[in-house]
Design a protein around this motif. Structure first.
Motif, short mmCIF file in Angstrom:
data_model
loop_
_atom_site.label_atom_id
_atom_site.label_comp_id
_atom_site.label_asym_id
_atom_site.label_seq_id
_atom_site.Cartn_x
_atom_site.Cartn_y
_atom_site.Cartn_z
N TRP A 24 17.74 14.85 2.50
CA TRP A 24 16.89 13.47 3.07
C TRP A 24 16.04 13.02 1.83
CZ3 TRP A 24 11.84 14.21 1.64
CH2 TRP A 24 11.13 15.42 1.27
N ALA A 25 15.55 11.66 2.10
CA ALA A 25 14.89 10.90 1.24
C ALA A 25 13.76 10.33 2.04
CB ALA A 25 15.59 9.80 0.39
N GLU A 26 12.50 10.04 1.52
CA GLU A 26 11.29 9.75 2.48
C GLU A 26 10.18 9.09 1.34
OE1 GLU A 26 10.39 11.94 5.85
OE2 GLU A 26 8.58 12.29 4.96
N GLU A 27 9.54 7.86 1.70
CA GLU A 27 8.49 7.54 1.19
C GLU A 27 7.38 6.87 2.18
OE1 GLU A 27 9.38 3.92 -1.00
OE2 GLU A 27 10.90 3.34 0.62
N MET A 28 6.20 6.76 1.77
CA MET A 28 5.34 6.30 2.72
C MET A 28 4.42 5.10 2.27
SD MET A 28 3.82 10.23 3.79
CE MET A 28 2.47 9.58 4.98
N HIS A 29 4.59 3.94 2.67
CA HIS A 29 4.09 2.63 2.20
C HIS A 29 3.88 1.45 3.45
CE1 HIS A 29 7.24 -0.38 1.97
NE2 HIS A 29 7.95 0.71 2.24
N LEU A 30 3.45 0.49 2.90
CA LEU A 30 3.28 -0.76 3.95
C LEU A 30 3.33 -1.79 3.11
CD1 LEU A 30 2.60 -1.70 6.92
CD2 LEU A 30 0.13 -1.50 6.36
N PHE A 31 4.00 -2.74 3.27
CA PHE A 31 3.71 -4.11 2.91
C PHE A 31 2.94 -4.76 3.79
CE2 PHE A 31 8.31 -3.41 1.32
CZ PHE A 31 7.90 -3.49 -0.13
N LYS A 32 1.89 -5.43 3.36
CA LYS A 32 0.99 -6.13 4.25
C LYS A 32 0.48 -7.59 4.00
CE LYS A 32 -3.20 -5.28 7.11
NZ LYS A 32 -2.58 -5.47 8.54
N ALA A 33 0.42 -8.57 4.77
CA ALA A 33 0.11 -9.84 4.42
C ALA A 33 -1.57 -9.75 4.25
CB ALA A 33 0.35 -10.94 5.12
N ILE A 34 -1.98 -10.34 3.18
CA ILE A 34 -3.58 -10.27 3.03
C ILE A 34 -4.24 -11.69 3.12
CG2 ILE A 34 -5.29 -9.56 1.29
CD1 ILE A 34 -3.56 -7.46 2.17
N ASP A 35 -3.84 -12.67 2.59
CA ASP A 35 -4.25 -13.83 2.83
C ASP A 35 -2.97 -15.14 2.81
OD1 ASP A 35 -5.54 -16.28 2.87
OD2 ASP A 35 -6.91 -15.88 1.16
N PHE A 66 0.79 -1.19 -0.04
CA PHE A 66 -0.21 0.06 -0.07
C PHE A 66 0.96 1.16 -0.03
CE2 PHE A 66 -2.44 -3.42 2.00
CZ PHE A 66 -3.82 -3.18 1.33
N GLU A 67 0.91 1.99 -0.96
CA GLU A 67 1.71 3.38 -1.05
C GLU A 67 0.94 4.39 -1.34
OE1 GLU A 67 5.55 3.52 -3.68
OE2 GLU A 67 4.01 4.54 -4.82
N LEU A 68 1.18 5.36 -0.27
CA LEU A 68 0.77 6.71 -0.31
C LEU A 68 1.63 7.72 -0.94
CD1 LEU A 68 -1.53 8.63 0.90
CD2 LEU A 68 -0.20 8.87 3.00
N MET A 69 2.87 7.61 -0.70
CA MET A 69 3.86 8.63 -1.60
C MET A 69 5.22 7.76 -1.93
SD MET A 69 5.88 11.85 0.17
CE MET A 69 7.04 10.93 1.02
N SER A 70 5.39 7.86 -3.18
CA SER A 70 6.52 7.24 -3.56
C SER A 70 7.52 8.15 -3.18
CB SER A 70 6.68 7.05 -5.33
OG SER A 70 6.58 8.52 -5.56
N LEU A 71 9.06 7.53 -3.40
CA LEU A 71 10.36 7.98 -2.91
C LEU A 71 10.38 9.51 -3.39
CD1 LEU A 71 12.65 6.82 -1.29
CD2 LEU A 71 13.86 6.65 -3.27
N LYS A 72 10.78 10.43 -2.29
CA LYS A 72 10.85 11.94 -2.61
C LYS A 72 12.13 12.26 -1.98
CE LYS A 72 6.92 12.66 -4.33
NZ LYS A 72 6.75 13.03 -5.90
N ALA A 73 12.68 13.25 -2.39
CA ALA A 73 14.05 13.62 -1.91
C ALA A 73 14.24 15.08 -1.64
CB ALA A 73 15.47 13.19 -2.62
N GLY A 74 15.01 15.79 -0.98
CA GLY A 74 15.07 17.37 -0.85
C GLY A 74 16.48 17.69 0.06
N GLN A 75 16.47 18.97 0.06
CA GLN A 75 17.55 19.43 1.03
C GLN A 75 17.24 20.90 1.56
OE1 GLN A 75 20.78 19.88 -1.90
NE2 GLN A 75 19.78 21.83 -2.53
N TYR A 76 17.84 21.07 2.98
CA TYR A 76 17.61 22.20 3.61
C TYR A 76 18.91 22.47 4.36
CZ TYR A 76 16.53 19.40 7.48
OH TYR A 76 16.21 18.21 8.41
N ASP A 77 19.03 23.71 4.44
CA ASP A 77 20.09 24.23 5.37
C ASP A 77 19.77 24.50 6.78
OD1 ASP A 77 21.66 24.50 2.95
OD2 ASP A 77 21.41 26.61 2.93
#
Length: 339
Positions: free
Chosen positions: A317-328, A295-306
């Motif tokens: 930085w890099a970040e993603e939002m997801h979940l691997f989940k057993a279904i059956d 289940f993926e809400l946000m694919s891999l993103k990256a950025g920078q800040y001082d």
């Protein structure tokens, strides 16, 4: 007034592209290929699970109908649901401004940090995938290789291809007559299959079966692609993956040590591509029978800040939002101790 997240932690499209472009080159990382990805509109939601028994017939009923009589009514079994909630996974790296200015290495220090962060993040994702599929506590349809195949894959006399066909049949029986569409092999298992006499006996030259006496233990050893091809062509399992990725297992400060992410002596066989997912506006999901999903809400993103202290450090930085989940769990079978 507080600053918004985007003001002090902006997504950098150039770094995001750099991070994303590196994905295909990491051919050993198979997590994103193994799981079907369901794009979800919000962090949490409900997966609606159909009860397959509703579609397996009604053995208690006589389908014949006498003139004027009512039709027999089939029974119905309750459907169920699973709750999912995507997790945020992110890592960062810090570079001193002096290092950026003084570096004589080719390329930018920010790009190097982005690659480092991305690689660590992807290895962590690979580990989560392996920990789910190669987990006997999750996929309880499991047994050791000797019990299923009659011997370990690397033992003399073991017919490994016949053994994998038995595993395929175990999935078929537990999944209401659906053949498995995917198999994930630990690298040790894959290389042992490459040296197995029965596997090598299926080596072909063009479309002609070999005549080199391979079944008797010829000298040729198969490469990974040949092993995959034999499983696809002979067993009819279209999606074959080999978990070859390694990662550091020692904490910082300790002597470096590496290990396989996917357990070397295990294999998973099941239904991982059956998903034909539909996501509603309320984040409810319906899918075809499948053992596990991403289940993926946000694919891999990256950025920078001082850093707030001007001229001290730059953060990547890099970040993603997801979940691997057993279904059956019934739609997968785990074989352990294959070596």
């Amino acid at each position: 007034m507080a600053s918004s997240y985007s003001n002090y932690h902006p997504v950098d499209e150039i770094l995001t592209s750099l991070v994303s472009e590196a994905v295909p080159s990491d051919s050993q990382l198979i997590a994103s290929q193994v799981f079907e990805t369901v794009k979800i509109p919000q962090r949490s939601g409900t997966l609606l699970v159909e009860n397959t028994r509703n579609f397996m017939g009604s053995p208690d009923l006589d389908t014949r109908r006498a003139p004027g009589a009512s039709r027999a009514l089939i029974g119905s079994f309750d459907r169920t649901s699973l709750i999912y909630k995507a997790e945020t996974h992110g890592l960062g790296d810090k570079i001193a401004m002096e290092e950026i200015a003084d570096s004589q290495y080719p390329g930018s220090e920010e790009a190097r940090s982005a690659r480092k962060v991305r690689r660590s993040l992807m290895l962590s994702k690979e580990k989560r995938a392996a920990d789910l599929l190669f987990n006997a506590a999750v996929f309880t349809n499991t047994n050791n290789c000797t019990a299923v195949m009659g011997g370990k894959v690397n033992a003399a006399g073991t017919d490994a291809l016949t053994g994998l066909d038995k595993v395929k049949d175990l999935v078929f029986q537990a999944s209401h007559g659906i053949n498995p569409d995917s198999i994930v092999l630990g690298r040790g298992v894959a290389r042992s299959l490459a040296r197995n006499a029965e596997f090598r006996s299926y080596l072909t030259v063009g479309t002609v079966a070999n005549s080199f006496g391979m079944a008797g233990g010829g000298s040729l050893v198969l490469n990974d692609e040949a092993v995959k091809s034999i499983i696809r062509d002979v067993l009819g399992i279209p999606n074959v993956y080999i978990g070859s990725a390694r990662r550091e297992t020692a904490n910082p400060g300790a002597t470096s040590a590496e290990g396989q992410i996917w357990t070397d002596d295990s294999l998973f066989c099941g239904i991982l591509k059956g998903s034909d997912a539909i996501v509603s506006k309320t984040a409810g999901v319906k899918s075809m029978p499948v053992a596990a999903l991403n289940f993926e809400l946000m694919s891999l993103k990256a950025g920078q800040y001082d850093s707030t202290e001007t001229g001290i450090c730059r953060n990547v930085w890099a970040e993603e939002m997801h979940l691997f989940k057993a279904i059956d769990a019934n739609l997968g079978y785990l074989v352990t101790t294959c070596l």
